[in-house]
Design a protein around this motif. Structure first.
Motif, mmCIF file in Angstrom:
data_model
loop_
_atom_site.group_PDB
_atom_site.id
_atom_site.type_symbol
_atom_site.label_atom_id
_atom_site.label_comp_id
_atom_site.label_asym_id
_atom_site.label_seq_id
_atom_site.Cartn_x
_atom_site.Cartn_y
_atom_site.Cartn_z
ATOM 1 N N MET A 129 0.904 -1.142 0.122
ATOM 2 C CA MET A 129 -0.125 0.135 -0.021
ATOM 3 C C MET A 129 0.843 1.208 -0.048
ATOM 4 O O MET A 129 1.873 1.382 0.836
ATOM 5 C CB MET A 129 -0.822 -0.049 1.161
ATOM 6 N N THR A 130 0.814 2.034 -0.941
ATOM 7 C CA THR A 130 1.406 3.273 -0.960
ATOM 8 C C THR A 130 0.484 4.542 -0.351
ATOM 9 O O THR A 130 -0.650 4.564 -0.617
ATOM 10 C CB THR A 130 1.867 3.593 -2.359
ATOM 11 N N THR A 131 1.201 5.591 0.038
ATOM 12 C CA THR A 131 0.551 6.723 0.383
ATOM 13 C C THR A 131 0.916 8.033 -0.210
ATOM 14 O O THR A 131 2.318 8.086 -0.416
ATOM 15 C CB THR A 131 0.389 6.989 1.952
ATOM 16 N N THR A 132 0.155 9.078 -0.439
ATOM 17 C CA THR A 132 0.831 10.330 -1.015
ATOM 18 C C THR A 132 0.882 11.253 0.338
ATOM 19 O O THR A 132 0.451 10.900 1.393
ATOM 20 C CB THR A 132 -0.095 10.903 -1.974
ATOM 21 N N GLU A 133 1.733 12.338 0.041
ATOM 22 C CA GLU A 133 1.517 13.230 1.193
ATOM 23 C C GLU A 133 0.483 13.736 1.583
ATOM 24 O O GLU A 133 0.153 14.364 2.810
ATOM 25 C CB GLU A 133 2.728 14.488 0.880
ATOM 26 N N GLY A 134 -0.624 13.911 0.634
ATOM 27 C CA GLY A 134 -1.786 14.437 1.046
ATOM 28 C C GLY A 134 -2.746 13.369 2.012
ATOM 29 O O GLY A 134 -3.575 13.958 2.793
ATOM 30 N N VAL A 156 -1.026 11.956 4.470
ATOM 31 C CA VAL A 156 -0.277 11.689 5.569
ATOM 32 C C VAL A 156 -0.425 12.854 6.593
ATOM 33 O O VAL A 156 -0.611 14.131 6.234
ATOM 34 C CB VAL A 156 1.343 11.853 5.368
ATOM 35 N N PRO A 157 -0.793 12.555 7.859
ATOM 36 C CA PRO A 157 -1.108 13.810 8.760
ATOM 37 C C PRO A 157 -0.056 14.805 8.788
ATOM 38 O O PRO A 157 1.306 14.522 8.860
ATOM 39 C CB PRO A 157 -1.520 13.134 9.973
ATOM 40 N N GLU A 158 -0.394 15.938 9.074
ATOM 41 C CA GLU A 158 0.632 17.261 9.476
ATOM 42 C C GLU A 158 1.537 16.947 10.110
ATOM 43 O O GLU A 158 2.793 17.291 9.938
ATOM 44 C CB GLU A 158 -0.154 18.377 9.338
ATOM 45 N N ARG A 159 1.250 16.385 11.368
ATOM 46 C CA ARG A 159 2.426 16.062 12.266
ATOM 47 C C ARG A 159 3.381 15.052 11.843
ATOM 48 O O ARG A 159 4.771 15.401 12.209
ATOM 49 C CB ARG A 159 1.879 15.575 13.663
#
Length: 55
Positions: free
Chosen positions: A1-6, A8-11
């Protein structure tokens, strides 16, 4: 599973930037060392407290 920076939580993004800062990392290691040193010199009351970290 990949995620984008969008996704990912700001923290988490802030922490990712901080781990590349040598001064931040030195301070973090120092804080960890202080906590561990204090724990090592404390006298635990019994083995259950040592195992559970509740001393």
């Amino acid at each position: 599973m990949t995620t984008t920076e969008g996704d990912v939580p700001e923290r988490i993004l802030e922490l990712r930037k901080k781990i590349h800062d040598p001064e931040y990392m030195n301070d973090a290691v120092q804080r960890i060392a202080i906590v561990l040193s204090r724990r090592l010199v404390e006298k635990p009351r019994n083995i259950k407290e040592v195992v559970n970290g509740s001393y």
